[in-house]
Scaffold this motif. Structure first.
Motif, PDB file in Angstrom:
ATOM      1  N   ALA A   1      12.033 -19.456  27.044  1.00  0.00           N
ATOM      2  CA  ALA A   1      11.024 -18.548  27.128  1.00  0.00           C
ATOM      3  C   ALA A   1      11.292 -17.741  28.307  1.00  0.00           C
ATOM      4  CB  ALA A   1       9.691 -19.062  27.246  1.00  0.00           C
ATOM      5  N   GLY A   2      11.326 -18.398  29.631  1.00  0.00           N
ATOM      6  CA  GLY A   2      11.470 -17.637  30.931  1.00  0.00           C
ATOM      7  C   GLY A   2      12.807 -16.801  30.712  1.00  0.00           C
ATOM      8  N   ILE A   3      13.946 -17.480  30.029  1.00  0.00           N
ATOM      9  CA  ILE A   3      14.934 -16.482  29.984  1.00  0.00           C
ATOM     10  C   ILE A   3      14.999 -15.144  29.080  1.00  0.00           C
ATOM     11  CG2 ILE A   3      17.501 -16.360  29.116  1.00  0.00           C
ATOM     12  CD1 ILE A   3      17.215 -17.876  31.749  1.00  0.00           C
ATOM     13  N   ASP A   4      14.207 -15.496  28.101  1.00  0.00           N
ATOM     14  CA  ASP A   4      13.792 -14.220  26.977  1.00  0.00           C
ATOM     15  C   ASP A   4      13.188 -13.160  27.880  1.00  0.00           C
ATOM     16  OD1 ASP A   4      13.826 -12.877  24.468  1.00  0.00           O
ATOM     17  OD2 ASP A   4      11.737 -13.640  24.585  1.00  0.00           O
ATOM     18  N   LEU A   5      12.323 -13.775  28.670  1.00  0.00           N
ATOM     19  CA  LEU A   5      11.229 -12.440  29.516  1.00  0.00           C
ATOM     20  C   LEU A   5      12.134 -11.848  30.296  1.00  0.00           C
ATOM     21  CD1 LEU A   5       7.992 -14.638  29.610  1.00  0.00           C
ATOM     22  CD2 LEU A   5       8.380 -12.546  28.444  1.00  0.00           C
ATOM     23  N   ALA A   6      13.098 -12.641  31.210  1.00  0.00           N
ATOM     24  CA  ALA A   6      13.892 -11.940  32.149  1.00  0.00           C
ATOM     25  C   ALA A   6      15.043 -10.904  31.438  1.00  0.00           C
ATOM     26  CB  ALA A   6      14.581 -13.106  32.946  1.00  0.00           C
ATOM     27  N   GLU A   7      15.589 -11.304  30.426  1.00  0.00           N
ATOM     28  CA  GLU A   7      16.473 -10.575  29.589  1.00  0.00           C
ATOM     29  C   GLU A   7      15.657  -9.294  29.291  1.00  0.00           C
ATOM     30  OE1 GLU A   7      17.896 -12.955  26.604  1.00  0.00           O
ATOM     31  OE2 GLU A   7      19.847 -13.559  27.765  1.00  0.00           O
ATOM     32  N   ARG A   8      14.526  -9.251  28.834  1.00  0.00           N
ATOM     33  CA  ARG A   8      13.912  -8.064  28.363  1.00  0.00           C
ATOM     34  C   ARG A   8      13.637  -7.089  29.544  1.00  0.00           C
ATOM     35  NH1 ARG A   8       8.938 -10.226  24.808  1.00  0.00           N
ATOM     36  NH2 ARG A   8       9.941 -12.008  23.669  1.00  0.00           N
TER      37      ARG A   8
ATOM     38  N   GLU B   1      21.140 -17.469  40.577  1.00  0.00           N
ATOM     39  CA  GLU B   1      19.862 -17.750  41.008  1.00  0.00           C
ATOM     40  C   GLU B   1      19.352 -19.036  40.224  1.00  0.00           C
ATOM     41  OE1 GLU B   1      15.431 -15.859  42.087  1.00  0.00           O
ATOM     42  OE2 GLU B   1      16.216 -15.082  40.349  1.00  0.00           O
ATOM     43  N   TYR B   2      19.141 -20.050  40.965  1.00  0.00           N
ATOM     44  CA  TYR B   2      18.774 -21.592  40.139  1.00  0.00           C
ATOM     45  C   TYR B   2      17.396 -21.248  39.475  1.00  0.00           C
ATOM     46  CZ  TYR B   2      22.071 -25.293  41.335  1.00  0.00           C
ATOM     47  OH  TYR B   2      23.160 -25.971  41.282  1.00  0.00           O
ATOM     48  N   GLY B   3      16.743 -21.621  38.478  1.00  0.00           N
ATOM     49  CA  GLY B   3      15.606 -21.703  38.161  1.00  0.00           C
ATOM     50  C   GLY B   3      14.845 -20.334  38.123  1.00  0.00           C
ATOM     51  N   CYS B   4      15.527 -19.344  37.788  1.00  0.00           N
ATOM     52  CA  CYS B   4      15.167 -18.062  37.793  1.00  0.00           C
ATOM     53  C   CYS B   4      13.917 -17.561  37.181  1.00  0.00           C
ATOM     54  CB  CYS B   4      16.267 -17.037  37.265  1.00  0.00           C
ATOM     55  SG  CYS B   4      16.456 -17.191  35.484  1.00  0.00           S
ATOM     56  N   GLY B   5      13.502 -18.464  36.073  1.00  0.00           N
ATOM     57  CA  GLY B   5      12.209 -17.856  35.503  1.00  0.00           C
ATOM     58  C   GLY B   5      12.505 -16.868  34.900  1.00  0.00           C
ATOM     59  N   THR B   6      11.283 -15.943  35.103  1.00  0.00           N
ATOM     60  CA  THR B   6      11.366 -14.379  34.528  1.00  0.00           C
ATOM     61  C   THR B   6      12.034 -13.631  35.386  1.00  0.00           C
ATOM     62  OG1 THR B   6       9.160 -14.330  35.728  1.00  0.00           O
ATOM     63  CG2 THR B   6       9.295 -15.035  33.584  1.00  0.00           C
ATOM     64  N   GLY B   7      12.640 -13.898  36.606  1.00  0.00           N
ATOM     65  CA  GLY B   7      13.552 -13.257  37.530  1.00  0.00           C
ATOM     66  C   GLY B   7      13.491 -13.590  38.828  1.00  0.00           C
ATOM     67  N   SER B   8      12.387 -13.678  39.382  1.00  0.00           N
ATOM     68  CA  SER B   8      12.002 -13.851  40.736  1.00  0.00           C
ATOM     69  C   SER B   8      12.991 -13.107  41.773  1.00  0.00           C
ATOM     70  CB  SER B   8      12.700 -15.517  41.188  1.00  0.00           C
ATOM     71  OG  SER B   8      12.361 -15.824  42.475  1.00  0.00           O
ATOM     72  N   CYS B   9      14.094 -13.628  42.461  1.00  0.00           N
ATOM     73  CA  CYS B   9      14.650 -12.631  43.472  1.00  0.00           C
ATOM     74  C   CYS B   9      15.950 -11.730  42.718  1.00  0.00           C
ATOM     75  CB  CYS B   9      15.113 -13.377  44.659  1.00  0.00           C
ATOM     76  SG  CYS B   9      14.318 -13.699  45.945  1.00  0.00           S
ATOM     77  N   ALA B  10      16.123 -12.292  41.391  1.00  0.00           N
ATOM     78  CA  ALA B  10      17.336 -11.388  40.753  1.00  0.00           C
ATOM     79  C   ALA B  10      17.383 -10.196  40.674  1.00  0.00           C
ATOM     80  CB  ALA B  10      17.461 -12.440  39.515  1.00  0.00           C
ATOM     81  N   PHE B  11      16.106  -9.562  40.549  1.00  0.00           N
ATOM     82  CA  PHE B  11      16.122  -7.947  40.407  1.00  0.00           C
ATOM     83  C   PHE B  11      16.284  -7.117  41.743  1.00  0.00           C
ATOM     84  CE2 PHE B  11      14.094  -9.795  36.621  1.00  0.00           C
ATOM     85  CZ  PHE B  11      14.336  -9.053  35.691  1.00  0.00           C
ATOM     86  N   ASP B  12      15.807  -7.908  42.702  1.00  0.00           N
ATOM     87  CA  ASP B  12      15.947  -7.071  43.875  1.00  0.00           C
ATOM     88  C   ASP B  12      17.297  -7.378  44.217  1.00  0.00           C
ATOM     89  OD1 ASP B  12      13.169  -6.442  44.299  1.00  0.00           O
ATOM     90  OD2 ASP B  12      12.874  -8.419  45.263  1.00  0.00           O
ATOM     91  N   LEU B  13      18.240  -8.648  44.101  1.00  0.00           N
ATOM     92  CA  LEU B  13      19.521  -8.755  44.483  1.00  0.00           C
ATOM     93  C   LEU B  13      20.429  -7.604  43.497  1.00  0.00           C
ATOM     94  CD1 LEU B  13      19.666 -12.565  44.616  1.00  0.00           C
ATOM     95  CD2 LEU B  13      20.028 -11.181  46.547  1.00  0.00           C
ATOM     96  N   ALA B  14      20.031  -7.327  42.387  1.00  0.00           N
ATOM     97  CA  ALA B  14      20.961  -6.661  41.598  1.00  0.00           C
ATOM     98  C   ALA B  14      20.765  -5.119  42.107  1.00  0.00           C
ATOM     99  CB  ALA B  14      20.447  -6.685  40.119  1.00  0.00           C
ATOM    100  N   ARG B  15      19.650  -4.763  42.654  1.00  0.00           N
ATOM    101  CA  ARG B  15      19.274  -3.586  43.193  1.00  0.00           C
ATOM    102  C   ARG B  15      19.968  -3.225  44.553  1.00  0.00           C
ATOM    103  NH1 ARG B  15      13.609  -4.730  41.723  1.00  0.00           N
ATOM    104  NH2 ARG B  15      13.079  -3.861  39.578  1.00  0.00           N
TER     105      ARG B  15
END
Length: 249
Positions: free
Chosen positions: A78-85, A51-65
């Motif tokens: 900052a976006g990566i830190d929030l997404a990892e948490r 996922e390009y430019g994922c910010g705080t996650g966008s579609c990444a979480f749905d795709l993982a599920r």
């Protein structure tokens, strides 16, 4: 300096929610966002996804599920830190990871991903550099799917000029020539255009009857977008690119 400006802008956007006011306008773009998400989540189980430019996650979480193995990248620490948490909180870290990375200089091997996706990212990039990297890391039968703003509609452009704080200094909504550039790098390119007359529904988004009004205006939009001239006036384009070429035509 451009990359630094982008990182600083998005760090502030994610931590101070400076773009929250823009969310109200996306009520009329729900159909476009749904088309994007449907394309991204099609046949994704067991796939390697970037996922390009994922910010705080966008579609990444749905795709993982959905069973995909996902890497999200963003230029904003900052976006990566929030997404990892969030990934840790939702117990998705086995299928989902995030990295701070420049999308114009990807740190992945050739032909690595089945799918690359992104929402509102290409118009922040040097498109030729990003396209070369995208084609390099995408598998030969892979797909790329993006949700992007267009830059031809004069009323939308007027709004952009009146609200500069909502955008970074270097972003550039895509033009038809940019779509041609994207198409030239792939065997197949599909462009789905959204949101012209439906912009008129924005003032009514909190009122009863918004849904039926939006449906009527979207029906008119679909008829107009059958005519090439009106496609340039759309606010949003959803892009699907398949089978990257070895060289750009």
């Amino acid at each position: 300096s451009r990359l630094l400006r982008e990182a600083e802008f998005h760090d502030k956007a994610f931590t101070e929610k400076t773009r929250a006011a823009a969310g109200k306008f996306y009520a009329v773009a729900a159909s476009a966002k749904q088309r994007y998400r449907d394309l991204v989540r099609t046949d994704c189980a067991g796939r390697d996804v970037l996922e390009y430019g994922c910010g705080t996650g966008s579609c990444a979480f749905d795709l993982a599920r959905d069973g995909a193995d996902v890497v999200g990248i963003d230029i904003s620490p900052a976006g990566i830190d929030l997404a990892e948490r969030r990934a840790e909180e939702e117990a998705l870290s086995e299928r989902l990871s995030f990295r701070c990375m420049n999308a114009e200089s990807l740190e992945f091997p050739d032909r690595h991903f089945d799918l690359i996706c992104g929402s509102g990212i290409l118009h922040h990039l040097d498109l030729e550099r990003a396209l070369a990297q995208l084609r390099r890391v995408l598998k030969k039968n892979g797909r790329a799917v993006f949700f992007e703003p267009l830059g031809h509609n004069p009323l939308v452009n007027l709004f952009r000029r009146l609200t500069p704080g909502m955008r970074s200094a270097d972003e550039h909504p895509l033009l038809i020539d940019d779509l041609r550039l994207l198409a030239a790098g792939f065997e197949n390119a599909e462009f789905h255009f959204f949101t012209l007359c439906s912009l008129l529904a924005i003032p009514f988004r909190s009122l009863p009857g918004f849904g039926p009004l939006l449906n009527i205006l979207e029906t008119i939009d679909r008829a107009l977008f059958a005519i090439p001239f009106f496609r340039k006036q759309a606010w949003i384009v959803v892009i699907q690119l398949t089978a990257p070429r070895e060289t750009v035509k």
